[in-house]
Design a protein around this motif. Structure first.
Motif, PDB file in Angstrom:
ATOM      1  N   GLY A 195       0.825  -1.196   0.000  1.00  0.00           N
ATOM      2  CA  GLY A 195       0.000   0.000   0.000  1.00  0.00           C
ATOM      3  C   GLY A 195       0.862   1.251   0.000  1.00  0.00           C
ATOM      4  N   GLN A 196       0.410   2.289  -0.659  1.00  0.00           N
ATOM      5  CA  GLN A 196       1.178   3.530  -0.743  1.00  0.00           C
ATOM      6  C   GLN A 196       0.267   4.714  -0.452  1.00  0.00           C
ATOM      7  OE1 GLN A 196       3.578   3.868  -4.293  1.00  0.00           O
ATOM      8  NE2 GLN A 196       3.714   1.649  -4.519  1.00  0.00           N
ATOM      9  N   ASP A 197       0.794   5.652   0.347  1.00  0.00           N
ATOM     10  CA  ASP A 197       0.050   6.882   0.659  1.00  0.00           C
ATOM     11  C   ASP A 197      -1.324   6.567   1.231  1.00  0.00           C
ATOM     12  OD1 ASP A 197       2.190   8.363  -0.333  1.00  0.00           O
ATOM     13  OD2 ASP A 197       1.385   8.275  -2.367  1.00  0.00           O
ATOM     14  N   SER A 198      -1.369   5.630   2.173  1.00  0.00           N
ATOM     15  CA  SER A 198      -2.605   5.240   2.869  1.00  0.00           C
ATOM     16  C   SER A 198      -3.626   4.585   1.949  1.00  0.00           C
ATOM     17  CB  SER A 198      -3.254   6.463   3.556  1.00  0.00           C
ATOM     18  OG  SER A 198      -2.340   7.035   4.468  1.00  0.00           O
ATOM     19  N   GLN A 199      -3.205   4.212   0.755  1.00  0.00           N
ATOM     20  CA  GLN A 199      -4.109   3.518  -0.151  1.00  0.00           C
ATOM     21  C   GLN A 199      -3.824   2.018  -0.103  1.00  0.00           C
ATOM     22  OE1 GLN A 199      -3.343   5.357  -3.949  1.00  0.00           O
ATOM     23  NE2 GLN A 199      -5.020   6.815  -3.682  1.00  0.00           N
ATOM     24  N   ALA A 200      -4.836   1.234  -0.471  1.00  0.00           N
ATOM     25  CA  ALA A 200      -4.646  -0.204  -0.558  1.00  0.00           C
ATOM     26  C   ALA A 200      -3.690  -0.529  -1.696  1.00  0.00           C
ATOM     27  CB  ALA A 200      -5.992  -0.892  -0.791  1.00  0.00           C
TER      28      ALA A 200
END
Length: 759
Positions: A102-107
Motif C-alpha cells: 500500500g502507498q500513501d494510505s491507499q490499498a
C-alpha cells in the motif's frame, strides 16, 4: 466491501477461527495465484511483466514496458526473473513497481484490482462484451497507484482476474486478508533430493573438468542445454533443474552470471552449475531433457572416445557467436550431430516453442503443419568429407550479432549471399555423391519422425507422424539443424530491436527453404520443380527469383517413387518402413477404411474417434465450420466410467507461400484450411474448449458439420462450449493440465490462457 474494513470483518464474522493465524504466502497465497493467475501471468508475455509464479515474481511487481515490441529501434534492458536482478529493491531500480504494498494510505494495487473484478462479475457462460479487449495484442495500461482511480473509471470491467470467471469467495478473502496483513512473502526454495544431488554432482564434475577438450565440450553442451528443464532419473516428481554459469563452484550457493545470450563472454571466471527451477512450472517454457547415468556415459562416449585435440580455446566475440561451426570445429562433428539426433524432439522444440512465449518472429515463416526428418550421419557430407566441411564452414555464419538499423539491408544481403553460395556448393557436392535412398534417412530412435503444428504465433512439436500428409516436409542435416538452433535459440534476443528481429526472421526463411530443398532430393528429379511451384505459389515465385538459389532438378533419387504422386508415395512408404519408430500412429486423420480409431482403446472411445474422424483432413470449402474455429480447440470427452479423454482439434491454415515477412493475410487460402484431430493436449495455448459426454459426440460432430456460419455455430458453443465466463471455467481449464499429468507426467505444467477466445 471496502478494503480497510475487510480484515476486521473477516476476523469477526466471515472467516473460521483458524483464519486468525497470519496468512502464509507459500501455504495459502501461491496456490491461489497458481489456480487463477499464472495462466496469464508467467513468462515474457505476462501482462505488465507481472509474473505471479513465485514469491520473487510477486515481490518484483509490474513494469510499464512490454517485453514484446516488434518496432523498437533500440534494444531493451533484459528483465529475466531470477537472473537479471535479485530482490525487490534491485527490481525497483529497473523500473518495476510493487503491486502488493500500500502507498500513501491507499490499498495495494492488487487489492484494488481484485476488488474491481469482484464487484463486476461476468454473466455465467456468456460472451464477453465486444468492448472488452482480450488477446495478446491488447494494450495493457499497467496503472501506477496514483493512476488507478482513472484506470478503474475508464475500464470498469478490467479487474482481476481479467475477462474470466473470478475467484471463489474464500480465495478472494484470503488474498485480501494477506494484503491487509502486509503481504509477507516467505520464499519457497526447491532443493534437490539425495538422488538428484548425486546426479548433479556427476554432471557438474563432467562440465567443470580440467583440460581444453573438456572446456570446449562443456561450452558446447551448455549452449545446447541452457534452455532445458532438466529432470533427473529417479528424481522427485515436479523437480526440474537448469544449467547456469555461476561465479561459485559446486558445493556453494549458485551465483548466476547474467548475459543476454548464453554464448556471450561471462566476464569472469565461472563454473557450470545445475540449479533448481524455482516457481510454478508453466507449459509454454517447459522444454524437458532427461539426465541419467546412461546419458552421462553416452556423452562421454560421443565426445571423448576419439583422440581429437584443441589448439586454443575460442573467445566469445561476435564472429564466434555468428558461426558455431567454426567456433567448435575442433569437436568432431559426428559427436555434435549425434548428440542432437539422440533427442531431436527436444532441439526442435527449443526453436519451435522457445525461448520466447510469443514466437511469430519464427512461426510466420513455417507452414501450419509439416513433418520433419533427419539426414543419417553416415550420409551427411559435412560430417564425412573433411575437404567439403572446410569449404562450407566459413559460409555458415548467421546474422543478428549487430543490430544497427541502417545496416539491416547490407547485413541481410551479405548473409543471404553467403548462404546461397553454401547452397550451390552443397548442391554440387551432393550431385556427385550416391543418390539418396532410405538408408540416408536417420532411423536411430523414435525422435526420427516429428510433426510440427503452427498456431499463428506459437507452435508445437510431437514425436511421430500426426495428421494428413502435409504440403511440405523438411529433411534436416547437421548444418540445417544446428543453424536453426543457433539462429532462433542461442543467438535470438527477445529484448532486441527491430533490426535484430528482422535479421532473425529473414535468415530463418532461408533455413526453411534449405530443409525443403533437401527433401526434394528424395523426390524423382522430374517432379521437383512441380513440387517447388506448389510450395511457392504466386508471390513465392518472386521470392524464388530474388533470394533462393536454383534447385537440383537433374540428379537421380535412390527412391523408386510413383511419378504421379511422389510425395504421397513417399509418405506411404515412410509410414510402412518406419512403423516401429512412429511414436503416434494416426488412423483418425489418415483413415483408409472403417476403423478410424486407435488400437487398444475401449469400444466407447472407438465410437468417439470414429465419429470425430469425420472432421479430420477435410478442406474448409467442404467443412465450413472450420472458418468458425480458432487455431487450437480442446475437446474434453467424458466416458460412462467416469474417466475422460482429451483431443486437440488444430486448424491448419493454408497459404500460397510463407516466404515473406509481411502480408501474410494476402497469401491466405482459407478455402483450403483443414483440421487435424488427435488425442492429447498438443498446444500450450488453448483457444477454446468444449466438454461433452461420449454419447453426445455424434451429435456434436453432426452439429459442426451443419454449422456453416456464425449463427449456426452459436448453438454448438451454447450447448457444449466452456466460455471464459463459465462458472466452472477454472475446473475445466486445469483439468487439461491434470490430463497431461496423468498421460505424460514429465510434461505436466500450467497451460496459458492469454489466447483463449471469446466464442
Amino acid at each position: 466491501m471496502p478494503y480497510r474494513a475487510l480484515l476486521s470483518a473477516c476476523l469477526l464474522f466471515i472467516c473460521p477461527a483458524w483464519a486468525t493465524e497470519p496468512v502464509s504466502y507459500g501455504r495459502d497465497v501461491q496456490p491461489i495465484f497458481s489456480r487463477y493467475c499464472v495462466a496469464c501471468h508467467a513468462c515474457y508475455d505476462s501482462p505488465c511483466q507481472l509474473n505471479l509464479g513465485s514469491g520473487e515474481g510477486t515481490a518484483r511487481g509490474a513494469h510499464k514496458l512490454p517485453v514484446y515490441d516488434g518496432v523498437r529501434t533500440e534494444a531493451q534492458a533484459a528483465t529475466r526473473l531470477f537472473l537479471d536482478a535479485q530482490g525487490a529493491q534491485a527490481w525497483r531500480r529497473k523500473g518495476f513497481f510493487s503491486v502488493v504494498e500500500g502507498q500513501d494510505s491507499q490499498a495495494a494495487l492488487m487489492a484494488r484490482l481484485l476488488e474491481l473484478g469482484h464487484q463486476t462479475p461476468l454473466p455465467a457462460n456468456a460472451r464477453l462484451p465486444e468492448s472488452l479487449e482480450i488477446g495478446i495484442k491488447r494494450s495493457n495500461r499497467c496503472p501506477l497507484p496514483d493512476e488507478f482511480s482513472t484506470y478503474a473509471r475508464e475500464n470498469p470491467q478490467a479487474g482481476m482476474p481479467f475477462a474470466v470467471t473470478g475467484l471463489a469467495s474464500d480465495d478472494y478473502r484470503t488474498l485480501q486478508r494477506w494484503l491487509a496483513e502486509g503481504a509477507a512473502i516467505d520464499q519457497q526454495v526447491l532443493r534437490p533430493s539425495a538422488a538428484e544431488a548425486r546426479q548433479i554432482a556427476a554432471w557438474e564434475g563432467l562440465l567443470n573438468a580440467d583440460g581444453d577438450r573438456e572446456a570446449l565440450v562443456a561450452r558446447w553442451l551448455y549452449e545446447h542445454l541452457f534452455l532445458a528443464h532438466l529432470h533427473v532419473a529417479g528424481g522427485e516428481p515436479g523437480h526440474f533443474f537448469q544449467l547456469l554459469r555461476s561465479r561459485t563452484p559446486s558445493g556453494q550457493s549458485v551465483d548466476p552470471i547474467a548475459t543476454r545470450r548464453p554464448n556471450e563472454d561471462p566476464g569472469t571466471a565461472f563454473y557450470y552449475r545445475l540449479a533448481p527451477v524455482q516457481g510454478v512450472i508453466v507449459h509454454k517454457t517447459h522444454i524437458t531433457y532427461g539426465l541419467s547415468a546412461a546419458k552421462l556415459a553416452r556423452v562421454k562416449a560421443l565426445f571423448f572416445a576419439d583422440d581429437w585435440q584443441v589448439d586454443s580455446l575460442p573467445g566469445y566475440g561476435a564472429q564466434r557467436r555468428a558461426n558455431p561451426f567454426a567456433t567448435f570445429a575442433a569437436i568432431p562433428p559426428q559427436a555434435r550431430y549425434q548428440f542432437m539426433l539422440d533427442d531431436a524432439e527436444y532441439f526442435v522444440r527449443t526453436f519451435i516453442r522457445g525461448p520466447v512465449c510469443r514466437g511469430q518472429i519464427a512461426t510466420d515463416v513455417i507452414r501450419d503443419n509439416f513433418w520433419t526428418l533427419f539426414q543419417d550421419p553416415r550420409h551427411d557430407l559435412y560430417l564425412t568429407d573433411a575437404a567439403y566441411r572446410a569449404r562450407a564452414t566459413p559460409l555458415l555464419a548467421m546474422p543478428g550479432q549487430f543490430d544497427a538499423i541502417g545496416d539491416l539491408l547490407g547485413l541481410w544481403l551479405d548473409y543471404r549471399d553467403k548462404r546461397n553460395e553454401y547452397e550451390r556448393l552443397r548442391m554440387q557436392a551432393y550431385a556427385t555423391a550416391p543418390a539418396p535412398d532410405w538408408s540416408h534417412i536417420w532411423s536411430g530412435n523414435d525422435n526420427a519422425l516429428l510433426s510440427i503444428f503452427r498456431q499463428h504465433d506459437s507452435a508445437s512439436v510431437r514425436k511421430g507422424l500426426i495428421g494428413a500428409v502435409p504440403q511440405t516436409l523438411w529433411w534436416m542435416d547437421f548444418p540445417l539443424l544446428e543453424r536453426t538452433y543457433y539462429q532462433l535459440v542461442v543467438n535470438f534476443d527477445v529484448y532486441g530491436n527491430v533490426s535484430h528481429q528482422a535479421q532473425t526472421r529473414l535468415y530463418f526463411d532461408l533455413i526453411r527453404n534449405g530443409a525443403e530443398q533437401n527433401f526434394l532430393r528424395l523426390m524423382p528429379a522430374e517432379s521437383r520443380l512441380g513440387l517447388l511451384d506448389d510450395w511457392y505459389q504466386k508471390s513465392g515465385k518472386l521470392k524464388l527469383w530474388l533470394d533462393y538459389p536454383g534447385i537440383d532438378s537433374r540428379s537421380a533419387s535412390g527412391l523408386l517413387l510413383p511419378l504421379a504422386d511422389p510425395k504421397g508415395g513417399f509418405a506411404e512408404s515412410l509410414l510402412l518402413r518406419y512403423a516401429d519408430l512412429n511414436a503416434r500412429p494416426d488412423p483418425i486423420n489418415r483413415c483408409n477404411g472403417s476403423r478410424c480409431f486407435r488400437e487398444g482403446i475401449g469400444s466407447e472411445l472407438q465410437g468417439v474417434e470414429q465419429a470425430l474422424s469425420r472432421l479430420a483432413s477435410r478442406p474448409a470449402a467442404e467443412l465450413k465450420v472450420i472458418n468458425q474455429l480458432p487455431e487450437t480447440t480442446l475437446l474434453r470427452v467424458e466416458q460412462a466410467n467416469g474417466r475422460r479423454e482429451v483431443y486437440s482439434l488444430l486448424r491448419n491454415r493454408t497459404h500460397s507461400n510463407v516466404a515473406f515477412m509481411l502480408g501474410e493475410a494476402l497469401r491466405y487460402q482459407p478455402e483450403r484450411d483443414t483440421l487435424t484431430l488427435y488425442p492429447g493436449v498438443l498446444s500450450s495455448y488453448p483457444n477454446f474448449m468444449f466438454s461433452l459426454r461420449a454419447a453426445e459426440v455424434p451429435a456434436f460432430v453432426a452439429a459442426l458439420e451443419r454449422a456453416s456460419d456464425p449463427t449456426a455455430f452459436e448453438p454448438v458453443v451454447e450447448r457444449w462450449g466452456i466460455r471464459r465466463s463459465h462458472p466452472e471455467f477454472w475446473r475445466y481449464f486445469h483439468d487439461l493440465a491434470a490430463y497431461i499429468r496423468e498421460t505424460e507426467p514429465i510434461e505436466a505444467a500450467v497451460l496459458d490462457m492469454n489466447r483463449y477466445e471469446n466464442l
